[in-house]
Design an enzyme around this catalytic site. Structure first.
Site, PDB file in Angstrom:
ATOM      1  N   GLN A 348     -24.879 -24.285  14.457  1.00  0.00           N
ATOM      2  CA  GLN A 348     -23.724 -24.371  15.115  1.00  0.00           C
ATOM      3  C   GLN A 348     -23.722 -24.984  15.794  1.00  0.00           C
ATOM      4  O   GLN A 348     -23.367 -24.598  17.064  1.00  0.00           O
ATOM      5  CB  GLN A 348     -22.888 -23.037  14.966  1.00  0.00           C
ATOM      6  N   THR A 516     -22.476 -18.257  17.608  1.00  0.00           N
ATOM      7  CA  THR A 516     -21.421 -17.356  16.750  1.00  0.00           C
ATOM      8  C   THR A 516     -23.071 -16.940  15.780  1.00  0.00           C
ATOM      9  O   THR A 516     -24.268 -17.236  16.304  1.00  0.00           O
ATOM     10  CB  THR A 516     -21.186 -18.636  15.836  1.00  0.00           C
ATOM     11  N   THR A 517     -22.340 -15.931  14.592  1.00  0.00           N
ATOM     12  CA  THR A 517     -23.559 -15.301  13.976  1.00  0.00           C
ATOM     13  C   THR A 517     -23.204 -16.078  12.910  1.00  0.00           C
ATOM     14  O   THR A 517     -23.556 -15.711  11.144  1.00  0.00           O
ATOM     15  CB  THR A 517     -22.786 -14.172  13.590  1.00  0.00           C
ATOM     16  N   HIS A 518     -23.834 -17.410  13.191  1.00  0.00           N
ATOM     17  CA  HIS A 518     -23.414 -18.839  11.634  1.00  0.00           C
ATOM     18  C   HIS A 518     -24.606 -18.983  11.445  1.00  0.00           C
ATOM     19  O   HIS A 518     -24.821 -20.305  11.347  1.00  0.00           O
ATOM     20  CB  HIS A 518     -22.328 -19.798  11.964  1.00  0.00           C
ATOM     21  N   ASN A 519     -25.793 -18.164  11.310  1.00  0.00           N
ATOM     22  CA  ASN A 519     -27.472 -18.881  11.093  1.00  0.00           C
ATOM     23  C   ASN A 519     -27.243 -19.176   9.749  1.00  0.00           C
ATOM     24  O   ASN A 519     -26.923 -17.783   8.972  1.00  0.00           O
ATOM     25  CB  ASN A 519     -28.428 -17.789  11.300  1.00  0.00           C
TER      26      ASN A 519
END
Length: 589
Positions: A348, A516-519
């Protein structure tokens, strides 16, 4: 020899959002379901009770609800010419640990994808020509349309109890909502959250600039609510303890608040904690799974769990790792471009401008995880990619989420970072800042991918997952474009001072600070088995009784937070299993 447990109809790996939803949907079909969770059990009471959970040092800084690198980590490098090294302390992203997973500690910011995002390659080629796509960018359509997904996106919004204002209701633009969003068939389940002062200042500046501000959709309840599973949510009290914390007030949508207590009442559901799945076991022909082997932490032994259907519902990184370890799908090779498992990792692109106001106290302790206002005037469907020189988009927003004194000490540039002058700066500036940030898309590239590390192994002797990733010029150009739109809005508010943080040309991916933890990516969905590990129903192309949930299915990342699409895809896949697969187990087309 591993111990063998009694057969189940369905075994689910992981008990976060997707595992909990799949558990409910499969149990309602009358199937015997077992979920395996490697972490501990977690419940609102006692794990999220007040005042214990409102402990910033324990949960916000020391990550008590997060996975530890010593339990499971990966190796990281910027490019294929480097040697990857183990990630020894999670920083850039924070993975959940235990029942509820990352659904415990998220902020609750909720979005749907745009229509154009689900057919992004086609959209770019039709409107700007294929020649604007960089040679190494692996732009893909998803294999599913927004129109197909809309009812399933709404189903997740009902279960999660999303608060917001519809901007496009059946093609009619609605006042107060996002005018650029894809059409919705029904309004949000709850009205929007109230706003705070910084939100209103941002909205006024955005409106003056000719943009279209709206209250952000939130998985923080704005009123009392009962969801379709009979789970009750209470209105958010803006306590400011959302991100990195479990919700003490039954207000933030989480697996615990919205699904798990209903699921645990099902007589045909069981779950085991301290059960780390090591691999999916395959039949001799490699075309079906026979179950999974897991490590029983209490018994200190391996256990074979036979099952007719295997659902991988762990976090994206772990799902990819299990697929690679189990030999499901050909591993991706960036040198040849062949293979599918591990392909198209994306992240992100973020940026922000912090503004300081000597005479305004924003009372930052009054906050909620998804509190805020946004504009979508620079969404993917609003930008001329050919003219601007990049592919992608961002939403721009102001949020006031917390005033936690350890993590929320934003100070003007030039303030000392320690000692008496730092203390003086804290006294002078605490609560007197706000920020405006961009949250943008990230495309996938030939050399952004995951595979098995050739050197490092975990405690079970399995190769670690290796991540190869770095920022590309396309995303840096996009975030600089957003900076040029954000800074004039901030300047128009007449702050005492302001400072910006956006990635510049030549920037490299930094794993040390949280982003972010948007992997996403690695188990990509699609209609072509040459470029996707999963078909459009999240079913493995090669092993038809394995279904893989989560953001690993994304071919490239949305400009939005991924949870809304992850939830919608889970219901979409569950419906396909129920409607088409159970009566005749086979590859779905």
């Amino acid at each position: 020899m591993a111990r063998q447990d009694p057969r189940k109809d369905v075994v689910i790996v992981g008990l976060g959002w997707t595992g909990a939803i799949m558990g409910m949907e499969m149990c309602e079909e009358g199937l015997e379901v077992l979920a395996l969770e490697r972490g501990p059990d977690r419940e609102t009471v006692p794990n999220f009770r007040y005042p214990d959970v409102a402990d910033e040092l324990r949960f916000g800084v020391r990550f008590d609800f997060m996975q530890r690198a010593r339990q499971s980590t990966l190796t990281i490098r910027h490019n294929t010419g480097q040697t990857a090294l183990p990630y020894r302390r999670f920083g850039s992203f924070l993975l959940g640990d235990g029942v509820g997973g990352a659904g415990i500690h998220w902020n609750g910011v909720h979005w749907r994808p745009l229509e154009e995002e689900l057919r992004l390659r086609s959209y770019v080629e039709e409107n700007f020509g294929a020649d604007i796509i960089p040679e190494d960018m692996q732009l893909q359509d998803w294999g599913v349309t927004y129109e197909e997904m809309e009812p399933y996106l709404y189903r997740f919004e009902q279960v999660a109890g999303i608060a917001g204002v519809a901007g496009n209701l059946n093609g009619e633009i609605q006042p107060g909502g996002n005018p650029f969003e894809a059409p919705r068939a029904q309004p949000f389940p709850m009205p929007p959250l109230p706003t705070t002062l910084s939100n209103r200042m941002f909205a006024q500046a955005a409106e003056a600039a000719g943009y279209h501000p709206f209250i952000k959709p939130a998985a923080n309840a704005s009123q009392a609510y009962v969801n379709p599973y009979g789970m009750q949510l209470g209105p958010c009290n803006f306590c400011g303890f959302c991100e990195r914390y479990g919700c003490l007030n039954y207000s933030k949508s989480s697996p615990q608040t919205c699904v798990l207590d209903a699921l645990k009442r099902k007589p045909n559901f069981q779950y085991r904690t301290g059960a780390e799945v090591l691999r999916v076991e395959l039949a001799p022909d490699g075309q079906t799974a026979t179950g999974v082997t897991y490590y029983d932490e209490a018994a200190q032994e391996e256990v074979f769990q036979p099952a007719d259907i295997v659902i991988l519902a762990a976090y994206q990184l772990h799902n990819v790792h299990l697929m690679l370890l189990s030999g499901i799908g050909q591993p991706y090779d960036p040198a040849t471009g062949q293979g599918v498992t591990g392909r198209n990792y994306s992240y992100q692109m973020m940026g922000s401008t912090a503004a300081y106001f000597r005479d305004i106290d924003f009372n930052p302790f009054v906050g909620a995880g998804a509190n805020g206002m946004a504009i979508d005037d620079f969404a993917i469907n609003q930008i001329d990619f050919a003219a601007e020189g990049f592919i992608g988009g961002s939403y721009i927003s102001n949020s006031q989420t917390n005033g936690q004194p350890i993590r929320s000490m934003s100070l003007p540039e030039g303030t000392k970072t320690w000692g008496a002058e730092w203390k003086q700066g804290i006294g002078e500036w605490y609560g007197r800042s706000m920020s405006v940030g961009s949250h943008g898309s990230n495309m996938a590239y030939r050399d952004t991918y995951m595979d098995l590390d050739p050197t490092y192994t975990d405690r079970h002797g399995r190769p670690l997952l290796r991540l190869t990733f770095d920022w590309k010029p396309n995303e840096i150009a996009m975030t600089q474009f957003m900076r040029q739109r954000i800074e004039p809005m901030v300047a128009a508010m007449n702050p005492t001072s302001w400072t910006s943080s956006y990635r510049e040309e030549g920037a490299t991916y930094d794993t040390t600070s949280y982003q972010t933890t948007h992997n996403v990516g690695g188990t990509v969905m699609g209609n072509d088995p040459a470029t996707s590990a999963l078909n459009r129903y999240l079913q493995s192309w090669d092993v038809h009784n394995v279904f893989v949930m989560g953001a690993g299915a994304f071919p490239q990342n949305l400009q939005y937070n991924p949870t809304g699409m992850v939830g919608g895809l889970t219901y979409w896949s569950a419906d396909a299993i129920r409607r088409d697969y159970l009566q005749n187990p086979r590859p779905l087309v």
